[in-house]
Design a protein around this motif. Structure first.
Motif, short mmCIF file in Angstrom:
data_model
loop_
_atom_site.label_atom_id
_atom_site.label_comp_id
_atom_site.label_asym_id
_atom_site.label_seq_id
_atom_site.Cartn_x
_atom_site.Cartn_y
_atom_site.Cartn_z
N ALA A 3 66.97 12.74 -9.16
CA ALA A 3 66.14 11.79 -8.99
C ALA A 3 64.99 11.84 -9.34
O ALA A 3 63.97 12.84 -8.91
N GLU A 46 62.82 5.86 -14.48
CA GLU A 46 63.26 4.86 -13.31
C GLU A 46 63.10 5.61 -11.98
O GLU A 46 63.85 6.65 -11.51
N ALA A 48 63.11 6.65 -7.95
CA ALA A 48 63.78 6.50 -6.95
C ALA A 48 62.66 6.05 -5.66
O ALA A 48 63.01 5.22 -4.77
N ILE A 49 61.46 6.39 -5.62
CA ILE A 49 60.83 6.16 -4.78
C ILE A 49 59.09 6.27 -5.45
O ILE A 49 59.09 7.41 -6.24
N HIS A 76 61.78 -3.25 -7.78
CA HIS A 76 62.65 -2.70 -6.93
C HIS A 76 62.41 -1.20 -6.31
O HIS A 76 63.18 -0.78 -5.45
N ILE A 77 61.28 -0.51 -6.97
CA ILE A 77 60.86 0.65 -6.60
C ILE A 77 60.11 0.63 -5.01
O ILE A 77 59.41 -0.02 -4.93
N PHE A 120 65.19 6.81 1.33
CA PHE A 120 65.26 6.00 0.12
C PHE A 120 65.85 6.65 -0.93
O PHE A 120 66.36 6.09 -1.75
N LEU A 121 65.79 7.88 -1.10
CA LEU A 121 66.74 8.93 -2.08
C LEU A 121 68.06 8.57 -1.93
O LEU A 121 68.76 8.15 -3.01
N HIS A 124 68.54 4.94 -3.07
CA HIS A 124 68.63 5.23 -4.53
C HIS A 124 70.08 5.72 -5.21
O HIS A 124 70.50 4.91 -6.26
N ARG A 125 70.57 6.65 -4.65
CA ARG A 125 71.65 7.31 -4.93
C ARG A 125 72.94 6.21 -4.93
O ARG A 125 73.75 6.07 -5.83
N ARG A 127 72.51 3.15 -4.90
CA ARG A 127 72.35 1.93 -5.69
C ARG A 127 73.01 2.37 -7.21
O ARG A 127 73.29 1.60 -7.81
N ARG A 128 72.73 3.61 -7.63
CA ARG A 128 73.11 4.07 -8.67
C ARG A 128 74.60 4.06 -8.87
O ARG A 128 74.99 3.66 -9.90
#
Length: 331
Positions: A3, A46, A48-49, A76-77, A120-121, A124-125, A127-128
């Motif tokens: 990420a 892209e 993740a944070i 969205h970040i 947040f990671l 992000h994962r 969401r991915r």
């Protein structure tokens, strides 16, 4: 896939410290020394944070965050501000208004930093993973739709083939039977007349015997399309009834209206000028036609109309062929 994390600070020492604190095999840490550089980095990554220092020259963290929130690619970040002024309420509220999701105060607590970043990671994962599942689902749906459309096309082709005479390309006997039954009931409900025309190629056996079956098949094709072209309305139907015999269904048509149709049919076949050296009637292919009209009766069957048109056709043959006869004139 690692990420991407964005760290923005105008102080190289702060960047180095944060980068070392967060270093992990599953992370790709990207640094930027200014707001402008940070925005440029978002074009190729892209994230993740984003960890964003508030106090920077030229473009501070608030302005950078506002620009990121205003862009569909970066809005969205999640942005965490890193600041030494967290205690000032107006300062904090401005940060949230700019799009921050949290604050971290300097000096940084390593455990808190990693804990918040990991939250947040993980989001992000997730969401991915959801996006990937959505893409897979969309691909499967698209493939299913493609296969469904293909199946519908094949079914329609089969339906058309099942109703089409393979030699002549016009409707076959099955289609004729279904259409006659449908029009019989429809005209019965509407109190409208229904007309049936039976047509037969004169001396066709002699034609085949003299010229062969390949020539006979070609003759049948030409006659079929000539008869089809003689029908002027889309509701009228021409079908190969069997062998060298054809049938035309004319809904809401009485006997007088059918006379014009059979005349066009005879003339269309004559215009083909297909040589018939074995015919005692003419030197070219001709047809004999029978016409029958009636108001459908629920107490009767469409077979009655077929019998009437067939009787009229044989009357035309008995009178010398190359002509039509009306059932109403028999007797």
């Amino acid at each position: 896939m690692p990420a991407d994390i964005l760290i923005v600070d105008d102080n190289p020492n702060n960047l180095f410290a944060l980068e070392n604190l967060l270093a992990a095999p599953d992370l790709n840490i990207i640094t930027a020394g200014s707001g402008n550089e940070a925005l440029a980095k978002t074009l190729s990554h892209e994230f993740a944070i984003a960890l964003l220092d508030v106090q920077m020259p030229e473009m501070d963290g608030f302005e950078t965050a506002e620009l990121m929130r205003g862009n569909s690619r970066t809005r969205h970040i999640p942005i965490i501000f890193v600041t030494a002024n967290r205690s000032e309420r107006e300062y904090v509220f401005r940060g949230y208004d700019s799009g921050a999701v949290d604050y971290l105060a300097k000096p940084l607590d390593v455990n808190i930093l990693k804990s918040k970043v990991n939250v947040f990671l993980e989001l992000h994962r997730q969401r991915r993973a959801l996006e990937e599942k959505t893409r897979e689902l969309d691909a499967k749906i698209s493939e299913m739709e493609r296969l469904q459309n293909l199946l519908q096309e094949r079914n329609e082709q089969l339906r058309v083939l099942s109703r089409t005479d393979r030699l002549t390309g016009i409707f076959n006997r099955l289609s004729f039977d279904e259409t006659l039954d449908y029009e019989w009931r429809r005209c019965d409900r509407g109190g409208k007349p229904l007309t049936l025309i039976m047509a037969d190629i004169d001396h066709f056996k002699a034609y085949n015997d003299r010229l062969g079956h390949i020539a006979g098949d070609h003759c049948l094709k030409q006659v079929a399309w000539a008869l089809s072209a003689a029908l002027m309305r889309h509701v009228d139907t021409i079908a190969r009834y069997g062998g060298e015999e054809f049938a035309a269904i004319l809904p809401e048509t009485d006997e007088s209206g059918a006379v014009a149709v059979v005349t066009r049919m005879r003339n269309a076949v004559k215009a083909l000028n297909i040589a018939h050296p074995a015919s005692p009637t003419e030197l070219h292919v001709t047809i004999s036609l029978g016409v029958a009209s009636m108001l459908p009766d629920p107490n009767l069957s469409p077979l009655r109309l077929i019998e009437m048109a067939d009787d009229a056709m044989y009357r035309a043959k008995a009178l010398g062929r190359d002509r039509h006869a009306l059932y109403s004139q028999l007797g």
